[in-house]
Design a protein around this motif. Structure first.
Motif: not given
Length: 183
Positions: A137-158
């Motif tokens: 979906e492109g590089t927008s972090s507002t709807n996908f991959n919000r922390l911008g990691a390409s190596v895998g899923v990096i999520a924030l417990d917030d």
């Protein structure tokens, strides 16, 4: 049938929620998923002991590794599993299998990338082939991959309950991607 294992540790359920999202994505692409949540009872005197799991993993086409990030690295429970995988390494039982990874932490600067690098290193030591995140979906972090990691899923417990919907969407995509790469 594509067989994907997800092996992970989750203390409070957020890593488990990511594992479930990855499983959902993989299953939506026709994969059969075997998920194993590492339990404290499997660690005896600091060593992970589950022969049945370690015997099952060589039968898988892919293994996705997951752990929360604690103190800049994987949890002790996941590390005990990784240490117990050394007989599989010496026999190269996971060679050329697809690998991927995911982590979650409470701080965007909490060295989450270090945990992902650990998971990547573990898989390459096993001669596995790593699959990272593509960006459908492109590089927008507002709807996908919000922390911008390409190596895998990096999520924030917030979130107060559960995981961020954007992190869940990214985890689903990782599951889809792993299944799609298995031919």
């Amino acid at each position: 049938m594509k067989n994907i294992a997800i092996v992970y540790y989750s203390k409070n359920g957020t890593t488990d929620a990511l594992a479930q999202a990855i499983a959902h994505g993989a299953e939506s692409k026709g994969a059969k998923v075997f998920a194993h949540r590492i339990q404290g009872s499997e660690i005896i005197e600091g060593r992970f002991q589950n022969a049945a799991l370690l015997e099952k993993l060589p039968e898988m086409d892919a293994i996705v590794f997951g752990t929360p990030t604690y103190m800049g690295g994987p949890s002790a429970q996941f590390k005990a599993f990784a240490d117990a995988s050394s007989p599989s390494w010496s026999k190269q039982q996971w060679k050329n299998k697809l690998a991927a990874g995911f982590t979650i932490g409470s701080s965007p600067c909490g060295e989450l990338q270090s945990t992902m690098e650990y998971l990547y290193t573990l898989s390459t030591q096993h001669s596995m082939l790593w699959a990272g995140i593509d960006v459908p979906e492109g590089t927008s972090s507002t709807n996908f991959n919000r922390l911008g990691a390409s190596v895998g899923v990096i999520a924030l417990d917030d979130q107060e309950d559960g995981i961020n919907p954007i992190d869940a969407k990214t985890a689903i995509r990782l599951g889809e991607r792993v299944a799609e790469l298995l031919v």
